[in-house]
Enzyme design. Sequence first.
Site, short mmCIF file in Angstrom:
data_model
loop_
_atom_site.label_atom_id
_atom_site.label_comp_id
_atom_site.label_asym_id
_atom_site.label_seq_id
_atom_site.Cartn_x
_atom_site.Cartn_y
_atom_site.Cartn_z
N GLY A 1 -78.62 -1.15 -2.77
CA GLY A 1 -79.33 -0.27 -3.28
C GLY A 1 -78.71 0.81 -4.02
O GLY A 1 -77.72 0.57 -4.76
N GLU B 1 -73.46 -2.78 -1.79
CA GLU B 1 -73.59 -3.27 -3.01
C GLU B 1 -74.53 -2.09 -3.73
O GLU B 1 -75.74 -2.01 -3.56
CB GLU B 1 -74.12 -4.52 -3.02
CG GLU B 1 -73.57 -5.38 -4.49
CD GLU B 1 -74.67 -5.16 -5.46
OE1 GLU B 1 -75.11 -4.09 -6.15
OE2 GLU B 1 -75.60 -6.08 -5.81
N CYS C 1 -78.71 -5.66 -10.63
CA CYS C 1 -77.61 -5.11 -10.55
C CYS C 1 -76.51 -5.50 -11.51
O CYS C 1 -75.90 -4.68 -12.26
CB CYS C 1 -77.14 -5.20 -8.93
SG CYS C 1 -78.21 -4.79 -7.71
N LYS D 1 -84.43 -5.03 7.30
CA LYS D 1 -85.26 -4.08 6.94
C LYS D 1 -85.38 -3.98 5.41
O LYS D 1 -84.59 -4.02 4.75
CB LYS D 1 -85.04 -2.59 7.17
CG LYS D 1 -85.58 -1.66 6.72
CD LYS D 1 -84.97 -0.08 6.44
CE LYS D 1 -85.66 1.01 6.08
NZ LYS D 1 -86.06 0.67 4.53
N GLU E 1 -76.52 4.27 -14.58
CA GLU E 1 -77.46 3.05 -14.33
C GLU E 1 -78.83 3.32 -14.85
O GLU E 1 -79.54 4.37 -14.62
CB GLU E 1 -77.44 2.85 -12.85
CG GLU E 1 -78.18 1.34 -12.86
CD GLU E 1 -77.89 0.65 -11.20
OE1 GLU E 1 -77.54 -0.45 -11.24
OE2 GLU E 1 -78.07 1.57 -10.20
N GLY F 1 -76.30 4.25 -0.38
CA GLY F 1 -75.02 3.91 0.19
C GLY F 1 -74.45 4.96 0.90
O GLY F 1 -73.76 4.96 2.23
#
Length: 458
Positions: free
Chosen positions: A207, A229, A263, A155, A361, A212
């Site tokens: 993501g 991750e 990332c 997906k 982030e 997560g």
Amino acid sequence: MKPIQLISPVDGRVYAERMPLSPEAAETVVARAKAAQKPWAARPLEDRIALVKAGVAKLNAMSEVVVEELAWQMGRPTRYGGEFGGVNARTDYMASIAAKTLAPEMVEDSAQFRRFLAREPVGVVFIIAPWNYPYLTTINTLVPALIAGNTVVLKHASQTLLVGERLAEAFHAAGVPEDVFQNVVLDHATTEALIAKRSFGFVNFTGSVAGGAAIERAAAGTFTPLGLELGGKDPGYVREDANLDVAVDVLMDGAMYNAGQCCCGIERIYVHEKLFDSFVEKSVAWVGQLKLGNPFDASTTLGPMAHKRFAQTVRDQTAEAIAKGAKPLLDPKTFADDGGAYLAPQILVNVDHSMRVMREESFGPVVGIMPVKTDEEAIRLMNDSPYGLTASIWTQDYETAERIGAQIETGTVFMNRADYLDPALTWTGVKDTGRGTSLSYLGFHSVTRPKSYHLKKV
């Protein structure tokens, strides 16, 4: 059900639209994958490796259309040519170690006993892939999963809907059976329902932290292994003995490449006070040479962010930092910043860890730079983060990098490089970066389970 739309950051139009599968159709996909798994695993390892490598070769043959579609979908300039270098290197490495990694480990083989440890596929592997490096992040799990004898359901992110289709097209053209590798379009509710029903032997998600957490909640009580991750806030530390020019070049590239949407991109930098002014001056000059613009223009080195809402997050963090006293060193007016997806790069000084831009982030072309006096101060600041994916240390000797690296809460320690994946080294993280591992021989362990054989003759 509503269609899932892909809004191109290049011009804001609907570039692609797909209807998600109904829950019933999604369950049929899983059933087909389960039925196809044992026949696929029964094929010789050499055949599975050959088919996987042939699939990647077919993907390479699509390079022209793939590069163009990537620019339309997530904004990466076409001058960079897609992700084929990493896709090929990771595929070749994982294929090269498969036989050794998956071979049984014999403990005893005598007239009376045969005892050994084997690894067998987990069954159906579910990959939920992100948009920022849509081919690379998929390949990280797809290749070892198929080689190890699993079937795969992919997906992809709504921002890169066409990537899954291209991968499936390439692998099916190479001879991988359609039920062995299926690309699907799913909404969140159906995705979570499939996981909650223990549909998969392993789920790999790349993501956001929130995403997560949703995957973990869906899997609660199913005991389904998860690989998560979830991003990073990766630091660079420039010691007094660093090669200044190389540090500027690599760290600024690590901060700005792919519009900062990496990332493991560099999002904060700590520089020894004796080098601080020179490092900042050279960094401003380096970033000032970037050209923000249409990704199809050969001179463009910085494309739009994948969506205007991602760019707004970076703008908000930057504005809040400036309001708290941070100093911006680049004038957005000198770049083609449109207030939407096209976001000017920025370097901030006079920053501290009370500012979101130094702790949360950003995932965009902004970096904060702070002076430090000692290794201990740098280590404390590098660890002052909810994330832990990579850390980049700039020094002249291995021992210093290892000593500092041992004290950093991170998954990978770099010395004199950044923003890089070595397929021979495992890709993993700590804290909010998630859990699990991919690449290296441990990447095969994620998509297989151990099985013990204790055989006795009587």
